[in-house]
Design an enzyme around this catalytic site. Structure first.
Site, PDB file in Angstrom:
ATOM      1  N   GLU A 125       0.807  -1.222   0.000  1.00  0.00           N
ATOM      2  CA  GLU A 125       0.000   0.000   0.000  1.00  0.00           C
ATOM      3  C   GLU A 125       0.842   1.274   0.000  1.00  0.00           C
ATOM      4  O   GLU A 125       0.570   2.213  -0.728  1.00  0.00           O
ATOM      5  CB  GLU A 125      -0.929   0.019   1.227  1.00  0.00           C
ATOM      6  N   ASP A 178      -2.394  -4.261   3.587  1.00  0.00           N
ATOM      7  CA  ASP A 178      -2.638  -4.600   4.991  1.00  0.00           C
ATOM      8  C   ASP A 178      -3.602  -5.782   5.094  1.00  0.00           C
ATOM      9  O   ASP A 178      -4.344  -6.091   4.157  1.00  0.00           O
ATOM     10  CB  ASP A 178      -3.218  -3.386   5.736  1.00  0.00           C
ATOM     11  N   ASP A 195      -6.315  -6.288   6.947  1.00  0.00           N
ATOM     12  CA  ASP A 195      -7.709  -6.109   7.350  1.00  0.00           C
ATOM     13  C   ASP A 195      -8.605  -6.161   6.112  1.00  0.00           C
ATOM     14  O   ASP A 195      -8.149  -6.432   4.999  1.00  0.00           O
ATOM     15  CB  ASP A 195      -7.888  -4.798   8.115  1.00  0.00           C
ATOM     16  N   GLU A 228     -10.102  -3.749   4.489  1.00  0.00           N
ATOM     17  CA  GLU A 228      -9.747  -2.728   3.491  1.00  0.00           C
ATOM     18  C   GLU A 228      -8.568  -3.200   2.648  1.00  0.00           C
ATOM     19  O   GLU A 228      -8.556  -3.038   1.428  1.00  0.00           O
ATOM     20  CB  GLU A 228      -9.390  -1.411   4.199  1.00  0.00           C
ATOM     21  N   TYR A 234       1.017  -5.341  13.326  1.00  0.00           N
ATOM     22  CA  TYR A 234      -0.133  -4.672  12.706  1.00  0.00           C
ATOM     23  C   TYR A 234      -1.008  -4.006  13.767  1.00  0.00           C
ATOM     24  O   TYR A 234      -1.305  -4.596  14.809  1.00  0.00           O
ATOM     25  CB  TYR A 234      -0.946  -5.681  11.909  1.00  0.00           C
ATOM     26  N   ARG A 277      -4.186  -2.592  13.529  1.00  0.00           N
ATOM     27  CA  ARG A 277      -5.659  -2.619  13.490  1.00  0.00           C
ATOM     28  C   ARG A 277      -6.112  -4.018  13.887  1.00  0.00           C
ATOM     29  O   ARG A 277      -6.211  -4.913  13.055  1.00  0.00           O
ATOM     30  CB  ARG A 277      -6.178  -2.243  12.103  1.00  0.00           C
ATOM     31  N   HIS A 299      -5.433 -11.521  13.769  1.00  0.00           N
ATOM     32  CA  HIS A 299      -4.223 -10.757  14.036  1.00  0.00           C
ATOM     33  C   HIS A 299      -3.799 -10.940  15.489  1.00  0.00           C
ATOM     34  O   HIS A 299      -4.596 -11.252  16.353  1.00  0.00           O
ATOM     35  CB  HIS A 299      -4.453  -9.262  13.787  1.00  0.00           C
TER      36      HIS A 299
END
Length: 731
Positions: free
Chosen positions: A9, A80, A82, A84, A294, A296, A340
């Site tokens: 990203e 990432d 998640d 998104e 990570y 989130r 996670h």
């Protein structure tokens, strides 16, 4: 053999991963999302619920570069982990013509050499359940935004927006403010025995727990004091027990945000921004290095390898007796995305002291609280001896209690000190022993309303109610600030008048959708989509069945003229009537229904609203409503006033409509170039800027009279989220 292309990203993450992969790999960045629903149209077929996607504005060049670089190469996608990130990976795969059955997805929780190598050795397919969950959320938010926002434009003012989750968060803030506004404080009295300089408070009367409603009058206080002064006192009970205090679990997203707000005074968005930097990699003398896992996550799980490393560090640094046996906490929230780990340092041996050589400022501050919290979470509990002494009068009517504590072992508190349970002063008494207090004291106090939310407590409330997920908390709060629905007073969040009106309108028209339980249920259903327990279209259709009824009803009311908003106020008019808050083409303003006199009103001020009434009386001195200037009109010599119109504030003659003189607002600061007057202006796109009326010099930031200590440049005003102002040098 051609190189493999890894797409991440962010450029910072690309640098860090490139360092670990070395030759044979090319690493590039998509710089976030590259494709989304259309910006200028609805983009969803409500019959089939199929979305239409387009490349984001400004991302055409990025997409072209990705296609060019991918030719003839094996492509691996590493956004990432998640929802998104999974959606970004899917969109890139579609644009590059990659099959969904191909194993192209790299999944890792930390950016270390070992984790990256393991991910490259065992790529996975794109998780379409995660993609569908993100798609469902995006479609839901698009439906709510596109259907509700026009209603706000027609009823309140143009340019407003409504969001599915942000509107619920706004409702929490507005309803709390209403409870605070209607709260009526009352006096009450506390009574204590003073013994050897220690106050022992009255806790029970006739076995009933003492509270703020126990002694509310001076007469009752005097009666009780007189009775106590004629009494003898004895120790009714002495108890001692040992108590352990367990360490807190390692950070998850919400607890990290709460800690940063409380200890560092940061916003949730700043916390996530700095955490993202630490996760993706920071430029250091050693190269790009990632320092945390990570960020989130809502899981407190830790890998066995990480536990082993941190236990070794604790034993080496503090001693074996400080090593704990931490178990993963079970959350009340039923849906925990346990894919996670908790947030922890990637290299536990890098203490904050060692990191001072590599990073500084905000990154070091956040890393320090993450490192301390993680290490402390794996340490032994602290131990206390708690002593409780109960003293009663000879009739047994009044009970006085003192709890004291003595720390026997500091445990995890050696690294992470905690607020004490109770008084540390110990009174040595035996049961049935007579007590002669030095005095019997009383003090007056007032009941207090509930505390307003700050960013930390709002995140905690959203998490407790199951609203939002780790990746959304900062965005929810940031949107409320951006829309000017909420402002900060110190650290407290206060709704603006605009925020209160928007919340009232949405709550009245859409009680089912703008509801905490309903929104939490929707979050749970999105989790079911991710776990393949539900189809995403089924979730959307269920929502639409409830939403369509309310939408049709509100649209019908507005069409028939019954949806117009109006609030009474406590501001008197010169004609003897009272102003009302009404809404016209350009938003809210004050109008007297008796004489039709009108005044502008800044809707971004924080004004209490209770039972359909705006309370202005106590706030009149704070309002920028037609405030008079110490200037006379150059045309008719009447007073000049500041008014608010369609394009913001401006200066006008108070004799309007007889005199139509107007001009722009001027700063008190002269132009640094020529000494001329600087005017506040507004561009066609609504951006405020400043211009010297004499030499034409332009300023995009408001200049001040202050100069920079380092370069002697002019300091400008910069507004941060929440409305706070800071001075900064553009050089």
């Amino acid at each position: 053999m051609s190189k493999k292309l890894v797409i991440v990203e962010s450029p910072a993450k690309a640098k860090t991963i490139s360092r670990y992969l070395g030759d044979g790999f090319e690493v590039t960045a998509s710089k976030g999302h590259v494709r989304d629903l259309p910006e200028s149209s609805f983009g969803i077929d409500l019959e089939t619920l199929e979305p239409t996607y387009e490349i984001l504005k400004g991302k055409q060049k990025v997409v072209s570069e990705l296609k060019k670089m991918a030719r003839g190469k094996e492509v691996l996608l590493a956004p990432d982990i998640d929802r998104e990130g999974e959606a970004i990976a899917w969109h890139i795969a579609r644009l590059l013509g990659l099959s969904e059955s191909n194993k192209v997805r790299l999944v890792f929780n930390e950016i270390t050499r070992e984790a990256i190598r393991n991910a490259v050795d065992s790529p996975k397919t794109i998780d379409m359940n995660k993609v569908n969950s993100q798609l469902a959320r995006r479609v839901l938010d698009r439906i709510v935004g596109y259907k509700l926002s026009p209603l706000l434009w027609r009823s309140i003012a143009g340019g407003l927006s409504a969001g599915r989750v942000q509107s619920v968060a706004l409702r929490f803030i507005v309803e709390l403010e209403k409870r605070i506004t209607e709260f009526v404080p009352h006096k009450y009295y506390r009574v204590s025995l003073e013994i050897d300089g220690v106050r022992v408070p009255l806790t029970r009367i006739d076995g009933k727990k003492f509270g703020t409603d126990s002694i509310t009058s001076k007469e009752l206080l005097e009666e009780i004091l007189q009775e106590l002064r004629g009494s003898s006192f004895f120790v009714d009970e002495v108890s001692r027990k040992k108590k352990k205090r367990n360490p807190p679990p390692p950070f998850i997203t919400s607890s990290m945000q709460q800690a940063a707000v409380s200890s560092l005074g940061w916003s949730a968005s700043k916390t996530m921004r700095v955490a993202q930097q630490l996760y993706e990699g920071v430029e250091t003398p050693e190269g790009n290095v990632a320092f945390i896992t990570y960020m989130r996550t809502d899981s407190t799980r830790i890998s066995d390898e990480a536990k082993k490393r941190v236990r070794h560090l604790i034993a080496e640094r503090y001693g074996k007796n400080y090593t704990g046996f931490y178990k993963t906490a079970t959350k009340k929230q039923t849906k925990v995305q346990d894919a996670h780990e908790a947030i922890r340092p990637t290299y536990i041996d890098r203490s904050p002291e060692q990191l001072k050589r590599l990073v500084s400022g905000d990154q070091l501050k956040l890393y320090s609280i993450i490192w301390n919290r993680f290490v402390a979470s794996q340490m032994a509990p602290s131990e206390y001896e708690i002593t409780n002494v109960t003293i009663k009068d000879q009739k047994g009517k009044y009970s006085f209690d003192l709890e004291s504590q003595e720390q026997l072992f500091d445990g995890f508190e050696k690294l992470l000190p905690q607020p004490r349970f109770s008084n540390q002063t110990k009174l040595e008494f035996k049961k049935s022993e007579k007590v002669d207090p030095d005095s019997i004291t009383s003090e007056e106090d007032m009941t207090k309303p509930a505390s307003r939310f700050n960013e930390a407590s709002l995140v905690k409330e959203l998490e407790k109610r199951g609203i939002g997920r780790p990746s959304t908390y900062a965005t929810i709060i940031g949107t409320l600030f951006d829309r000017k629905y909420v402002v900060k007073s110190g650290r407290e969040l206060m709704p603006t008048l605009l925020g209160s009106v928007v919340s009232d309108f949405l709550t009245a028209g859409f009680p089912d959708v703008i509801d905490g339980k309903f929104t939490a249920t929707m979050e749970s259903e999105l989790d079911d989509v991710e776990s393949a327990a539900k189809d995403w279209k089924e979730v959307i259709n269920d929502f639409m069945n409830s939403f369509a009824k309310d939408l049709g009803s509100v649209e019908k009311q507005i069409k028939n003229g019954r949806g117009s908003l109006e609030y009474s106020t406590d501001k008197p008019c010169e004609c003897g009537g009272s102003y009302k808050l009404v809404f016209g083409r350009y938003g809210g303003y004050l109008r007297c229904p008796g004489c039709e006199k009108r005044e502008s009103l800044d809707m971004t001020l924080s004004l209490p609203v209770l039972n359909g009434k705006v309370l202005l009386k106590d706030k009149l001195s704070e309002l920028r409503v037609n405030s008079r200037l110490e200037e006379k009109c150059p045309e008719c010599r009447a007073d000049l006033v500041v008014k608010r119109g369609r394009f913001g504030e401006f200066v006008a003659c108070s004799a309007y409509p007889n005199c139509r003189y107007t001009r722009n607002l001027r700063l008190e600061v002269p132009c640094a170039k020529c000494g001329g007057e600087i005017e506040r202006l507004r561009s066609k796109k609504g951006k405020t800027y400043f211009k010297c009326s004499k030499c034409g010099e332009l300023f995009w930031r408001e200049p001040t009279k202050y100069k920079c200590d380092k370069c002697d440049g002019i300091l400008s005003v910069k507004y941060k989220r929440g409305g706070n102002k800071v001075l900064y040098c553009q050089n």
